[in-house]
Design an enzyme around this catalytic site. Structure first.
Site, mmCIF file in Angstrom:
data_model
loop_
_atom_site.group_PDB
_atom_site.id
_atom_site.type_symbol
_atom_site.label_atom_id
_atom_site.label_comp_id
_atom_site.label_asym_id
_atom_site.label_seq_id
_atom_site.Cartn_x
_atom_site.Cartn_y
_atom_site.Cartn_z
ATOM 1 N N ASP A 11 0.873 -1.173 0.000
ATOM 2 C CA ASP A 11 0.000 0.000 0.000
ATOM 3 C C ASP A 11 0.907 1.219 0.000
ATOM 4 O O ASP A 11 1.706 1.413 0.926
ATOM 5 C CB ASP A 11 -0.894 0.008 1.235
ATOM 6 C CG ASP A 11 -1.938 -1.103 1.206
ATOM 7 O OD1 ASP A 11 -2.385 -1.463 0.107
ATOM 8 O OD2 ASP A 11 -2.302 -1.611 2.280
ATOM 9 N N ASP A 130 -13.836 -3.271 -2.347
ATOM 10 C CA ASP A 130 -13.716 -2.988 -0.916
ATOM 11 C C ASP A 130 -15.100 -3.133 -0.301
ATOM 12 O O ASP A 130 -16.024 -2.391 -0.658
ATOM 13 C CB ASP A 130 -13.183 -1.569 -0.681
ATOM 14 C CG ASP A 130 -11.747 -1.401 -1.168
ATOM 15 O OD1 ASP A 130 -11.039 -2.417 -1.274
ATOM 16 O OD2 ASP A 130 -11.337 -0.260 -1.436
#
Length: 271
Positions: A11, A130
């Site tokens: 990330d 998500d």
């Protein structure tokens, strides 16, 4: 039986690897290229690179960083963050990625999935989902909603309905992240992963909540997930990829040794 894949995730924010809990409270986890090299040596099957602030900051993924990482790894490499159109996908593939992950742009304009797979091939297009559990929904079974903008905005879109649509539009893979489990190290969201993997024929990558080798064994034993992704336990060297594969092998789960391979070359793409 197909081998189960282990995928470390980078990330990225401001050029650094970061990791938080439930997408917030980020802390630094090192240099992206250095982490990538470690995972290459440990036998990761693939690598994911997600520019987590790109969409929120309304900018494109930093392609120069993609180039830097692609030079130090030979395993399949997926890049996502800030992807809005086919030109963005072309630039990322040209920078060295093997696959491109799209999320918010696909939710806003689902036809992008079909357009992208027609141009680059379904094997290059990963749709990231998500998912967040909807509390007090008044139903007997759980309901998960799709979140966009780096997890900051919950939509009214049902996750199961969405992944079925994603499959119809030609996506090659689904990267499924449980926002409720992200960074908690409490284990993958088994009900969510099972529901999504059972709803589509696409490979599903489980993400969010990995805290030990047992959690990988659990998600592969109890769901049809094709791969499992983790970040913090790898970044902070709590466990190695090799250790996880060893424990999976001892439980009879088929794993790849020595990392993954990718047969389709970018020279075949119209990029």
């Amino acid at each position: 039986m197909l081998s189960k894949r282990i995928i470390p995730c980078l990330d990225i924010k401001d050029g650094r690897v970061v990791k938080g809990v439930n997408f917030v409270n980020l802390r630094d986890a090192g240099d992206p290229a250095e982490n990538a090299e470690v995972y290459q040596r440990e036998g990761a099957d693939e690598l994911a690179f997600l520019d987590i602030a790109a969409t929120l900051e309304k900018r494109k993924t930093v392609t120069e960083l993609v180039r830097k990482i692609s030079r130090v790894v030979s395993m399949p490499f997926t890049v996502g963050g800030g992807v809005q159109n086919n030109d963005d996908i072309r630039q990322i593939l040209s920078a060295g990625a093997d696959k491109v992950s799209i999320n918010t742009a696909a939710v806003r304009r689902p036809q992008l999935i079909n357009e992208a797979t027609a141009r680059f091939g379904s094997q290059c297009i990963v749709v990231a989902v998500d998912a967040k559990l909807e509390k007090n929904n008044g139903q007997d079974k759980p309901v998960w909603r799709v979140c966009v903008n780096g997890g900051n905005t919950m939509t009214d879109i049902d996750v199961i309905s969405w992944v079925k649509k994603v499959a119809r539009l030609g996506a090659g893979e689904i990267l499924l992240t449980s926002m409720d489990r992200d960074g908690t190290k409490k284990g993958f969201d088994i009900p969510l992963t099972r529901a999504v993997a059972n709803a589509v024929d696409l490979p599903v990558i489980a993400s969010g909540g990995a805290g030990s080798a047992d959690h990988f064994i659990e998600v592969f034993s109890q769901t049809r997930a094709a791969a499992a992704l983790a970040a913090s336990i790898f970044h902070f060297r709590e466990v190695t990829i090799g250790q996880i594969k060893d424990e999976m092998g001892q439980k009879g789960i088929t794993v790849r040794r020595g990392g993954g391979s990718f047969d389709v070359r970018r020279s075949m793409f119209n990029v």
